[in-house]
Design an enzyme around this catalytic site. Structure first.
Site, short mmCIF file in Angstrom:
data_model
loop_
_atom_site.label_atom_id
_atom_site.label_comp_id
_atom_site.label_asym_id
_atom_site.label_seq_id
_atom_site.Cartn_x
_atom_site.Cartn_y
_atom_site.Cartn_z
N GLU A 43 0.86 -1.18 0.00
CA GLU A 43 0.00 0.00 0.00
C GLU A 43 0.90 1.24 0.00
O GLU A 43 1.77 1.38 0.86
CB GLU A 43 -0.94 0.03 1.22
CG GLU A 43 -1.87 1.24 1.15
CD GLU A 43 -2.83 1.38 2.32
OE1 GLU A 43 -2.84 0.52 3.22
OE2 GLU A 43 -3.58 2.38 2.31
N GLU A 68 5.01 4.87 3.67
CA GLU A 68 4.31 6.08 4.13
C GLU A 68 5.34 7.18 4.34
O GLU A 68 6.26 7.03 5.14
CB GLU A 68 3.55 5.76 5.43
CG GLU A 68 2.97 6.96 6.14
CD GLU A 68 2.11 7.86 5.26
OE1 GLU A 68 1.13 7.38 4.68
OE2 GLU A 68 2.44 9.06 5.16
N ASP A 96 9.48 7.54 0.86
CA ASP A 96 8.80 8.14 -0.28
C ASP A 96 8.65 7.03 -1.31
O ASP A 96 9.65 6.50 -1.82
CB ASP A 96 9.65 9.30 -0.83
CG ASP A 96 9.00 9.98 -2.02
OD1 ASP A 96 8.19 9.36 -2.72
OD2 ASP A 96 9.34 11.16 -2.26
N ASP A 118 -2.63 12.12 -3.22
CA ASP A 118 -2.42 13.43 -3.84
C ASP A 118 -3.43 14.50 -3.45
O ASP A 118 -4.12 15.07 -4.31
CB ASP A 118 -2.41 13.27 -5.38
CG ASP A 118 -1.31 12.33 -5.85
OD1 ASP A 118 -0.30 12.23 -5.12
OD2 ASP A 118 -1.45 11.71 -6.91
N ASP A 154 -11.85 10.17 -4.35
CA ASP A 154 -13.19 10.77 -4.38
C ASP A 154 -13.20 12.03 -5.27
O ASP A 154 -14.18 12.77 -5.26
CB ASP A 154 -13.71 11.09 -2.97
CG ASP A 154 -12.74 11.94 -2.16
OD1 ASP A 154 -11.69 12.32 -2.70
OD2 ASP A 154 -13.04 12.21 -0.99
C1 LIG Z 1 -4.90 11.67 1.66
S1 LIG Z 1 -3.93 10.59 2.58
C2 LIG Z 1 -4.80 9.03 2.39
C3 LIG Z 1 -4.43 8.02 3.46
C4 LIG Z 1 -4.96 6.60 3.23
N1 LIG Z 1 -4.43 6.06 1.99
C5 LIG Z 1 -6.46 6.57 3.19
O1 LIG Z 1 -7.03 6.36 2.11
O2 LIG Z 1 -7.06 6.74 4.25
C6 LIG Z 1 -2.49 10.32 1.52
C7 LIG Z 1 -1.38 9.56 2.24
O3 LIG Z 1 -0.30 9.37 1.32
C8 LIG Z 1 0.93 9.68 1.98
N2 LIG Z 1 1.89 10.05 0.95
C9 LIG Z 1 1.90 11.16 0.18
N3 LIG Z 1 2.93 11.16 -0.68
C10 LIG Z 1 3.61 10.00 -0.45
C11 LIG Z 1 4.77 9.41 -1.04
N4 LIG Z 1 5.46 10.02 -2.01
N5 LIG Z 1 5.18 8.20 -0.57
C12 LIG Z 1 4.50 7.58 0.43
N6 LIG Z 1 3.39 8.10 1.02
C13 LIG Z 1 2.94 9.28 0.57
C14 LIG Z 1 0.54 10.82 2.91
O4 LIG Z 1 1.47 11.03 3.94
C15 LIG Z 1 -0.81 10.33 3.42
O5 LIG Z 1 -0.68 9.44 4.51
#
Ligand SMILES: C[S@@+](CC[C@H](N)C(=O)[O-])C[C@H]1O[C@@H](n2cnc3c(N)ncnc32)[C@H](O)[C@@H]1O
Length: 211
Positions: A43, A68, A96, A118, A154
């Site tokens: 994930e 994450e 990342d 994003d 969404d």
């Molecule tokens: C809007 S949140 C959604 C969290 C989860 N996937 C959910 O649906 O509840 C986006 C997540 O992606 C992580 N994220 C953003 N850019 C990332 C990257 N380049 N690599 C890993 N995680 C990333 C953020 O820190 C955040 O936890």
């Protein structure tokens, strides 16, 4: 004479400085991360980790990884997995995904999930986008033949952009009847997915397969 109040702030210690990171080895051996022999799913951006726990409960012979970028959530979720006795089946690393994914062995993952990525809308934040043209070749490389990429959001405009980008990429093909899915078929939902459903928001789901 009373002295002036000390207004200097003491810097806070970074309590997540020791967030779990991938090993230095290149390429990484997944058998060093989770129990060998089981299919492994990844994930990207698990946030608070709800999807990982639900998915592991739904499919008991599965292993999972999470990348994450936020140290805090990578640490908390990885610790929670260990505390729940799931540390051999799943790990979350503070990485990342755009940098970490190319470090995994080729053809090593059975599925990659990207749920609600994003949340940035400004032009100057474009460089933060996870789903970008360089991610897709790395996704295809890491998947086993027949492995899948599942993306949900969404935001309809984002879904349309993702679909256009993946359709234009030769390394992944829509599943039969896809790529748009009405439902999430994976017996587990992400925290944002639960919230979107509670709020009655439409969810746009895309499923592609590596030929
Ligand atoms: C809007 S949140 C959604 C969290 C989860 N996937 C959910 O649906 O509840 C986006 C997540 O992606 C992580 N994220 C953003 N850019 C990332 C990257 N380049 N690599 C890993 N995680 C990333 C953020 O820190 C955040 O936890």
């Amino acid at each position: 004479m009373s002295s002036a109040p000390n207004t200097k702030q003491t810097p806070k210690p970074n309590s997540y400085a020791h967030a779990p990171r991938l090993p230095e080895a290149d390429p990484i051996s997944l058998a060093d991360l989770v129990r060998p022999g089981a299919p492994i799913e990844l994930e990207i951006g698990p946030g608070r980790g709800g999807f990982l726990f639900e998915r592991l409960a739904a499919v008991p012979d599965l292993c999972m990884l999470g990348f994450e970028i936020r140290r805090k959530w990578a640490t908390i979720v990885d610790d929670k997995l260990k505390a729940a006795g799931l540390g051999e089946r799943a790990r979350v690393f503070s990485e990342d995904a755009r940098v970490a994914l190319p470090r995994l062995p080729a053809a090593s993952l059975s599925r990659i999930y990207i749920h609600f990525p994003d949340p940035w809308w400004k032009k100057r934040h474009e460089k933060r986008l996870v789903v970008n043209p360089t991610l897709l070749p790395n996704v295809a490389r890491a998947l086993v033949p027949g492995g899948e990429l599942f993306v949900q959001t969404d935001v309809e405009d984002r879904a349309a952009e993702y679909q256009a980008a993946i359709d234009a990429f030769e390394g992944l093909t829509p599943v039969a009847g896809g790529p748009r899915l009405e439902e999430n078929p994976f017996l587990a939902r992400s925290p944002r997915e639960h919230r979107a459903m509670k709020d009655g928001l439409p969810i746009h789901r895309l499923l592609y397969r590596k030929p």
